[in-house]
Design a protein around this motif. Structure first.
Motif, mmCIF file in Angstrom:
data_model
loop_
_atom_site.group_PDB
_atom_site.id
_atom_site.type_symbol
_atom_site.label_atom_id
_atom_site.label_comp_id
_atom_site.label_asym_id
_atom_site.label_seq_id
_atom_site.Cartn_x
_atom_site.Cartn_y
_atom_site.Cartn_z
ATOM 1 N N GLN A 64 0.849 -1.192 0.000
ATOM 2 C CA GLN A 64 0.000 0.000 0.000
ATOM 3 C C GLN A 64 0.881 1.237 0.000
ATOM 4 O O GLN A 64 1.978 1.228 0.547
ATOM 5 C CB GLN A 64 -0.966 -0.014 1.197
ATOM 6 N N ASP A 65 0.342 2.312 -0.599
ATOM 7 C CA ASP A 65 1.175 3.498 -0.818
ATOM 8 C C ASP A 65 0.723 4.700 -0.002
ATOM 9 O O ASP A 65 1.098 5.840 -0.301
ATOM 10 C CB ASP A 65 1.218 3.836 -2.308
ATOM 11 N N MET A 66 -0.107 4.483 1.028
ATOM 12 C CA MET A 66 -0.644 5.628 1.769
ATOM 13 C C MET A 66 -0.142 5.701 3.203
ATOM 14 O O MET A 66 -0.753 6.368 4.030
ATOM 15 C CB MET A 66 -2.175 5.580 1.753
ATOM 16 N N ASP A 67 0.924 4.987 3.501
ATOM 17 C CA ASP A 67 1.506 5.066 4.846
ATOM 18 C C ASP A 67 0.503 4.658 5.925
ATOM 19 O O ASP A 67 0.531 5.177 7.052
ATOM 20 C CB ASP A 67 2.032 6.484 5.112
ATOM 21 N N HIS A 68 -0.384 3.738 5.601
ATOM 22 C CA HIS A 68 -1.362 3.260 6.571
ATOM 23 C C HIS A 68 -0.711 2.342 7.591
ATOM 24 O O HIS A 68 0.125 1.510 7.255
ATOM 25 C CB HIS A 68 -2.496 2.511 5.860
ATOM 26 N N GLU A 69 -1.140 2.484 8.856
ATOM 27 C CA GLU A 69 -0.615 1.616 9.899
ATOM 28 C C GLU A 69 -1.182 0.199 9.817
ATOM 29 O O GLU A 69 -0.503 -0.768 10.108
ATOM 30 C CB GLU A 69 -0.954 2.184 11.279
ATOM 31 N N ASN A 70 -2.460 0.098 9.445
ATOM 32 C CA ASN A 70 -3.163 -1.179 9.541
ATOM 33 C C ASN A 70 -3.251 -1.877 8.194
ATOM 34 O O ASN A 70 -3.555 -1.246 7.174
ATOM 35 C CB ASN A 70 -4.588 -0.964 10.054
ATOM 36 N N MET A 71 -3.006 -3.171 8.213
ATOM 37 C CA MET A 71 -3.189 -3.960 6.996
ATOM 38 C C MET A 71 -3.874 -5.263 7.351
ATOM 39 O O MET A 71 -3.739 -5.787 8.462
ATOM 40 C CB MET A 71 -1.850 -4.209 6.293
ATOM 41 N N PHE A 72 -4.630 -5.799 6.361
ATOM 42 C CA PHE A 72 -5.523 -6.930 6.599
ATOM 43 C C PHE A 72 -5.459 -7.903 5.434
ATOM 44 O O PHE A 72 -5.300 -7.494 4.276
ATOM 45 C CB PHE A 72 -6.981 -6.441 6.728
ATOM 46 N N TRP A 73 -5.648 -9.177 5.738
ATOM 47 C CA TRP A 73 -5.848 -10.193 4.712
ATOM 48 C C TRP A 73 -7.199 -10.877 4.946
ATOM 49 O O TRP A 73 -7.510 -11.298 6.069
ATOM 50 C CB TRP A 73 -4.750 -11.256 4.738
ATOM 51 N N TYR A 74 -7.987 -10.977 3.861
ATOM 52 C CA TYR A 74 -9.278 -11.654 3.879
ATOM 53 C C TYR A 74 -9.291 -12.727 2.795
ATOM 54 O O TYR A 74 -8.585 -12.632 1.800
ATOM 55 C CB TYR A 74 -10.422 -10.679 3.548
ATOM 56 N N ARG A 75 -10.164 -13.702 2.980
ATOM 57 C CA ARG A 75 -10.530 -14.537 1.866
ATOM 58 C C ARG A 75 -12.020 -14.360 1.603
ATOM 59 O O ARG A 75 -12.808 -14.145 2.546
ATOM 60 C CB ARG A 75 -10.160 -16.005 2.060
ATOM 61 N N VAL A 132 4.382 -2.513 12.052
ATOM 62 C CA VAL A 132 5.448 -3.351 11.524
ATOM 63 C C VAL A 132 5.804 -4.422 12.547
ATOM 64 O O VAL A 132 5.887 -4.150 13.754
ATOM 65 C CB VAL A 132 6.683 -2.493 11.190
ATOM 66 N N LYS A 133 5.974 -5.622 12.060
ATOM 67 C CA LYS A 133 6.363 -6.787 12.850
ATOM 68 C C LYS A 133 5.283 -7.230 13.845
ATOM 69 O O LYS A 133 5.518 -8.124 14.646
ATOM 70 C CB LYS A 133 7.688 -6.545 13.592
ATOM 71 N N MET A 134 4.129 -6.599 13.798
ATOM 72 C CA MET A 134 3.034 -7.039 14.651
ATOM 73 C C MET A 134 1.996 -7.763 13.805
ATOM 74 O O MET A 134 1.763 -7.411 12.641
ATOM 75 C CB MET A 134 2.387 -5.856 15.354
ATOM 76 N N LYS A 135 1.349 -8.750 14.388
ATOM 77 C CA LYS A 135 0.307 -9.482 13.683
ATOM 78 C C LYS A 135 -0.691 -10.023 14.703
ATOM 79 O O LYS A 135 -0.317 -10.319 15.849
ATOM 80 C CB LYS A 135 0.890 -10.639 12.866
ATOM 81 N N GLU A 136 -1.929 -10.128 14.254
ATOM 82 C CA GLU A 136 -2.969 -10.700 15.110
ATOM 83 C C GLU A 136 -3.833 -11.624 14.275
ATOM 84 O O GLU A 136 -4.097 -11.353 13.095
ATOM 85 C CB GLU A 136 -3.832 -9.608 15.734
ATOM 86 N N LYS A 137 -4.285 -12.709 14.890
ATOM 87 C CA LYS A 137 -5.126 -13.666 14.190
ATOM 88 C C LYS A 137 -6.523 -13.100 13.998
ATOM 89 O O LYS A 137 -7.064 -12.439 14.879
ATOM 90 C CB LYS A 137 -5.195 -14.974 14.974
ATOM 91 N N GLY A 138 -7.082 -13.408 12.833
ATOM 92 C CA GLY A 138 -8.474 -13.089 12.580
ATOM 93 C C GLY A 138 -9.344 -14.284 12.896
ATOM 94 O O GLY A 138 -9.064 -15.045 13.825
ATOM 95 N N ASP A 139 -10.395 -14.457 12.115
ATOM 96 C CA ASP A 139 -11.349 -15.523 12.386
ATOM 97 C C ASP A 139 -10.924 -16.889 11.843
ATOM 98 O O ASP A 139 -11.327 -17.922 12.370
ATOM 99 C CB ASP A 139 -12.710 -15.152 11.771
ATOM 100 N N LYS A 184 8.075 -4.410 6.608
ATOM 101 C CA LYS A 184 8.026 -2.982 6.297
ATOM 102 C C LYS A 184 6.588 -2.506 6.379
ATOM 103 O O LYS A 184 5.651 -3.275 6.157
ATOM 104 C CB LYS A 184 8.590 -2.711 4.896
ATOM 105 N N LYS A 185 6.417 -1.242 6.686
ATOM 106 C CA LYS A 185 5.087 -0.694 6.917
ATOM 107 C C LYS A 185 4.181 -0.869 5.705
ATOM 108 O O LYS A 185 2.991 -1.131 5.843
ATOM 109 C CB LYS A 185 5.201 0.786 7.266
ATOM 110 N N GLU A 186 4.724 -0.729 4.513
ATOM 111 C CA GLU A 186 3.892 -0.729 3.317
ATOM 112 C C GLU A 186 3.597 -2.117 2.772
ATOM 113 O O GLU A 186 2.800 -2.251 1.856
ATOM 114 C CB GLU A 186 4.562 0.116 2.211
ATOM 115 N N ARG A 187 4.222 -3.156 3.305
ATOM 116 C CA ARG A 187 4.127 -4.480 2.715
ATOM 117 C C ARG A 187 3.623 -5.503 3.728
ATOM 118 O O ARG A 187 4.129 -5.586 4.841
ATOM 119 C CB ARG A 187 5.491 -4.904 2.175
ATOM 120 N N PRO A 247 -5.999 3.645 7.896
ATOM 121 C CA PRO A 247 -5.189 4.478 8.784
ATOM 122 C C PRO A 247 -5.305 4.007 10.222
ATOM 123 O O PRO A 247 -6.250 3.319 10.591
ATOM 124 C CB PRO A 247 -5.779 5.884 8.597
ATOM 125 N N GLY A 248 -4.348 4.438 11.047
ATOM 126 C CA GLY A 248 -4.268 3.873 12.380
ATOM 127 C C GLY A 248 -4.919 4.663 13.482
ATOM 128 O O GLY A 248 -4.737 4.355 14.645
#
Lengths: 114, 109
Positions: free
Chosen positions: A25-36, A52-59, A70-73, A95-96
Motif C-alpha cells: 500500500q502506498d498511503m503510509d497506513h498503519e493497519n493492513m488486513f488479509w481476507y478470503r 510493523v512486525k506485529m500481527k494478530e489472528k483473525g477468524d 516494512k510498513k507498506e508491505r 489508517p491507524g
C-alpha cells in the motif's frame, strides 16, 4: 487516492506447496488486513497487523501465516497449500487512528490449489 | 460466529426502483458502519459509511439508515440504474472489520 496492490491477479499452485501472496500500500497506513472471499460467506478475516512486525489472528488463521517487515508491505503465506484454500484473497489497509476506519482494498488474487 | 447478518442474498429491481439491503450486528463496540460495492474482478470499494451518532446519511442516490437501539442499518439506493448492478457488502468495525455475506443486486433495464 489510496492504492493497494496485490502482486498477482491469478495464481495456480499445487497441493503441499508453500505459497506467498504479496500486498503493498502506498498511503503510509498503519493497519493492513488479509481476507478470503468465498461465495455466500462474504469476506472472512485471516490475519491483520497494526504495526510493523506485529500481527494478530483473525477468524480463520489456520493454515496461514503473515509477515510484515516494512510498513507498506504485508505478505500472506500458505505454509502447505491445500485444495480447501482455493479462494479469492483480498488485502486491505486503513489508517491507524482510533476506532473504526475505512479500509481500502486491492483487486484480489484468485488462487487455485490443484 | 457471524457478527454481521445481511439480507437478502440477492435482489432484482427494475430500473428506477428502490433497492433496499438490510444488516444487523451484535457487538455494541462497533463504531463505524460502511457499505462496500464490488464489481466482478475488482476489490470492494467504499460506497458510503455512517457512525452511530447519526441516524441517516445521504450521498446522492445512496442513503444509510441506522437504528442504534435495534442494532440494524440499511442501504437504500434510489432510482436504481443498471450500472448499480454489483455485489454489496455491509460491514461493522471497531479496530478490525466484520462483513456481511453480501447481496447480489441486479437492476433490470
Amino acid at each position: 487516492d489510496v492504492k493497494v496492490t496485490q502482486s498477482s491477479r491469478y495464481l495456480v499452485k499445487r497441493t503441499g506447496e508453500k505459497v506467498f501472496l504479496e500486498c503493498v500500500q502506498d498511503m503510509d497506513h498503519e493497519n493492513m488486513f488479509w481476507y478470503r472471499q468465498d461465495p455466500g460467506l462474504g469476506l472472512r478475516l485471516i490475519y491483520f497487523s497494526y504495526d510493523v512486525k506485529m500481527k494478530e489472528k483473525g477468524d480463520i488463521p489456520e493454515g496461514y501465516s503473515v509477515s510484515r517487515e516494512k510498513k507498506e508491505r504485508f505478505s500472506l503465506i500458505l505454509e502447505s497449500a491445500s485444495t480447501n484454500q482455493t479462494s479469492m484473497y483480498l488485502c486491505a489497509s486503513s489508517p491507524g487512528t482510533g476506532g473504526g476506519q475505512p479500509q481500502h482494498f486491492g483487486d484480489g488474487t484468485r488462487l487455485s490449489i490443484l | 460466529q457471524q457478527q454481521v447478518k445481511q439480507s437478502p442474498q440477492s435482489l432484482i429491481v427494475q430500473k428506477g426502483g428502490i433497492s433496499i439491503i438490510n444488516c444487523a450486528y451484535e457487538n455494541t463496540a462497533f463504531d463505524y458502519f460502511p457499505w462496500y460495492q464490488q464489481f466482478p474482478g475488482k476489490g470492494p470499494a467504499l460506497l458510503i459509511a455512517i457512525r452511530p451518532d447519526v441516524s441517516e446519511k445521504k450521498e446522492g442516490r445512496f442513503t444509510i439508515s441506522f437504528n442504534k437501539s435495534a442494532k440494524q442499518f440499511s442501504l437504500h439506493i434510489m432510482d436504481s440504474q443498471p450500472g448499480d448492478s454489483a455485489t454489496y457488502f455491509c460491514a461493522a468495525s471497531w479496530r478490525d472489520m466484520r462483513f456481511g455475506a453480501g447481496t447480489r443486486l441486479t437492476v433490470k433495464p
